[in-house]
Design a protein around this motif. Sequence first.
Motif: not given
Length: 147
Positions: A1-30
């Motif tokens: 697997x090749x190193x992601x480009x800067x543009x790929x790293x900037x995609x929302x789906x690749x953001x660790x912060x987005x994954x964690x915030x979304x997961x936290x919100x969903x867990x609290x909803x459970x």
Amino acid sequence: MSEPTDDELLLLQNQLCFALVTAARNIVAIYRPILEPLGLTHPQYLVMLALWESAPLSLGELAEALALESATASPLVKRLEADGLVVRRRGSADERRLEIDVTNEGWALRERAVTVPRQVMSRLGMDAAHVSAVRDGLAPFVGAVTL
């Protein structure tokens, strides 16, 4: 697997912060419908967990255990006190110390809350080992912020 480009790293789906915030919100909803019959919000549940484990605690100790500022923990404690689940009182060894302790009603609530973790696991379709693995995988992010 090749190193992601800067543009790929900037995609929302690749953001660790987005994954964690979304997961936290969903867990609290459970948790929300599971805690509702107990009369607790998710933050109040966390306060009760800390107190059931180590009461009595000072406000500072409680805030530290929950990784909160005392100013954030204080209204939670006041609400739980108004609900009769905790009591604030001066320490017997040091009257300058304000201790937060669990009332008899608060201990009775613990007996009802003992089913919460298994209900959450059931709703997630996970067993205790899987939940532990996910929680342990988050360890590098717990307390990782240095200001």
